[in-house]
Design an enzyme around this catalytic site. Structure first.
Site, PDB file in Angstrom:
ATOM      1  N   LEU A 211       0.872  -1.167   0.000  1.00  0.00           N
ATOM      2  CA  LEU A 211       0.000   0.000   0.000  1.00  0.00           C
ATOM      3  C   LEU A 211       0.908   1.216   0.000  1.00  0.00           C
ATOM      4  O   LEU A 211       1.967   1.209   0.638  1.00  0.00           O
ATOM      5  CB  LEU A 211      -0.896   0.025   1.242  1.00  0.00           C
ATOM      6  CG  LEU A 211      -1.989  -1.042   1.351  1.00  0.00           C
ATOM      7  CD1 LEU A 211      -2.738  -0.897   2.672  1.00  0.00           C
ATOM      8  CD2 LEU A 211      -2.961  -0.979   0.185  1.00  0.00           C
ATOM      9  N   ASP A 212       0.499   2.264  -0.697  1.00  0.00           N
ATOM     10  CA  ASP A 212       1.300   3.491  -0.709  1.00  0.00           C
ATOM     11  C   ASP A 212       1.429   4.047   0.705  1.00  0.00           C
ATOM     12  O   ASP A 212       0.619   3.750   1.591  1.00  0.00           O
ATOM     13  CB  ASP A 212       0.650   4.542  -1.609  1.00  0.00           C
ATOM     14  CG  ASP A 212       0.595   4.106  -3.065  1.00  0.00           C
ATOM     15  OD1 ASP A 212       1.426   3.276  -3.463  1.00  0.00           O
ATOM     16  OD2 ASP A 212      -0.278   4.607  -3.790  1.00  0.00           O
ATOM     17  N   LYS A 213       2.425   4.882   0.902  1.00  0.00           N
ATOM     18  CA  LYS A 213       2.710   5.452   2.222  1.00  0.00           C
ATOM     19  C   LYS A 213       1.459   6.013   2.892  1.00  0.00           C
ATOM     20  O   LYS A 213       1.200   5.750   4.068  1.00  0.00           O
ATOM     21  CB  LYS A 213       3.760   6.557   2.082  1.00  0.00           C
ATOM     22  CG  LYS A 213       4.037   7.324   3.373  1.00  0.00           C
ATOM     23  CD  LYS A 213       4.992   8.486   3.123  1.00  0.00           C
ATOM     24  CE  LYS A 213       5.182   9.320   4.386  1.00  0.00           C
ATOM     25  NZ  LYS A 213       6.039  10.508   4.142  1.00  0.00           N
TER      26      LYS A 213
ATOM     27  N   THR B 136      -1.772   5.568   1.976  1.00  0.00           N
ATOM     28  CA  THR B 136      -2.981   4.758   1.856  1.00  0.00           C
ATOM     29  C   THR B 136      -3.085   3.875   3.089  1.00  0.00           C
ATOM     30  O   THR B 136      -2.100   3.287   3.523  1.00  0.00           O
ATOM     31  CB  THR B 136      -2.944   3.886   0.586  1.00  0.00           C
ATOM     32  OG1 THR B 136      -2.897   4.736  -0.566  1.00  0.00           O
ATOM     33  CG2 THR B 136      -4.176   2.997   0.486  1.00  0.00           C
TER      34      THR B 136
ATOM     35  N   ARG C 114      -5.182   5.343  -8.048  1.00  0.00           N
ATOM     36  CA  ARG C 114      -4.925   6.777  -8.161  1.00  0.00           C
ATOM     37  C   ARG C 114      -4.781   7.200  -9.623  1.00  0.00           C
ATOM     38  O   ARG C 114      -5.319   8.231 -10.052  1.00  0.00           O
ATOM     39  CB  ARG C 114      -3.665   7.132  -7.363  1.00  0.00           C
ATOM     40  CG  ARG C 114      -3.796   6.812  -5.869  1.00  0.00           C
ATOM     41  CD  ARG C 114      -2.449   6.845  -5.158  1.00  0.00           C
ATOM     42  NE  ARG C 114      -1.851   8.162  -5.186  1.00  0.00           N
ATOM     43  CZ  ARG C 114      -0.610   8.420  -4.789  1.00  0.00           C
ATOM     44  NH1 ARG C 114       0.165   7.428  -4.339  1.00  0.00           N
ATOM     45  NH2 ARG C 114      -0.141   9.645  -4.834  1.00  0.00           N
TER      46      ARG C 114
END
Length: 319
Positions: free
Chosen positions: A135-137, A139, A234
């Site tokens: 998961l992105d930082k 998210t 995104r």
């Protein structure tokens, strides 16, 4: 080096590609790993190193000398983890905003991997400390982490087969009329190499979304990933001109909304990360084969953002 292992390819494997037959013989390793060992000579078939696509006759003798897994350079750190479930094979965590998954340039410590190594030191023996998807930082939400090589291989194969169900909540700019599917390839941005983009030379990417709640100038979506490209949701949302609220990388600054109250405007402007949350995760347990399903509630800041938009919609008569 580990102890040499010897086995024979089954007669019923005759006609299969060698890499496929080897993956069945050694299910605890991924096909890509076995292919790499073939090239390096760590895996030999009848004393030779044939090509992965070589057809199998059946009955060949296989010798595997698997190199020891590299020990991660990352150090354990006492970082709190919200562990929703754990057993001998897997960990399921609810990742907070601001936590980077892996150590990298600019983030050598304070990452999820550092936290995992403190929680379960044996993960140092696994590639990426058992992390099988990211998961992105900024998210939030659910991630599954493998605790054994066999579990890691099984989970990666499920992801490759698209049998892992991942559902997200995303608040996007604008009013979305109805649900749909975005099927556009994603690859590196042709100019900004730190970003991804919809591009003809990218890898296939499929995102399904449906409307959960509408506001005067925003929409809450339920989003399901069929593939798992970097920044996929995104990029796809920005591509259809409904970027995720707070996503400065792909959506730019929030659009001014005519008629929105000052309190709601301030809440939206103060939300400094993408409004994206991994809310539901389903997979097959890598050991028992039983279906596993987990849910994580929206974090407080996301709930606060929705509450402000609901209050504003009531005040403007557009609820």
């Amino acid at each position: 080096m580990s102890e040499p292992r010897e086995a024979h390819l089954p007669e019923e494997a005759a006609g299969q590609r060698l890499d496929a037959a080897l993956a069945q013989l050694f299910p605890e390793y991924s096909r890509s790993q076995l292919t790499q060992w073939l090239k390096e000579g760590a895996l030999r078939v009848d004393g030779a190193s044939p090509r992965p696509r070589t057809p199998v006759r059946g009955g060949e003798r296989v010798e595997l000398i698997a190199p020891d897994a590299p020990v991660l350079a990352a150090q354990p750190e006492a970082i709190a983890l919200d562990v929703l479930y754990e057993d001998a094979a897997v960990l399921v965590i609810n990742k907070p905003a601001g936590l980077v998954a892996h150590p990298a340039a600019g983030h050598r410590d304070g990452t999820l991997v550092n936290a995992l190594l403190h929680h379960a030191p044996e993960l140092a023996q696994l590639p990426r400390a058992g992390v099988v998807h990211r998961l992105d930082k900024d998210t939030t939400g659910l991630m599954v982490v493998a605790r054994t090589p066999e579990a890691q291989t099984a989970l990666v194969r499920q992801l490759q087969a698209r049998s892992v169900h991942r559902e997200y909540r995303a608040l996007v700019q604008g009013r979305v009329i109805s649900g749909a599917t975005i099927e556009e390839p994603i690859g590196r941005h042709p100019v900004d190499r730190k970003r991804q983009a919809v591009t003809g030379g990218g890898k296939p990417a499929v995102t399904h979304y449906r409307v959960a709640e509408r506001f005067p100038a925003h929409t809450l979506l339920n989003v399901r990933l069929e593939t798992g490209r970097t920044h996929q949701i995104r990029v796809h949302m920005a591509h259809i001109r409904h970027p995720i609220v707070g996503d400065l990388t792909y959506g730019g600054r929030p659009r001014p909304v005519k008629g929105m109250g000052e309190a709601a405007k301030a809440t939206v402007a103060a939300f400094k990360r993408q409004a994206l949350h991994a809310a539901r995760l389903e997979f097959e347990h890598p050991t028992s084969g039983e279906p596993c399903a987990f849910e994580a509630p929206l974090p407080e800041d996301f709930e606060g953002l929705l509450a402000a938009l609901r209050a504003d919609a009531r005040e403007t008569g557009d609820a």
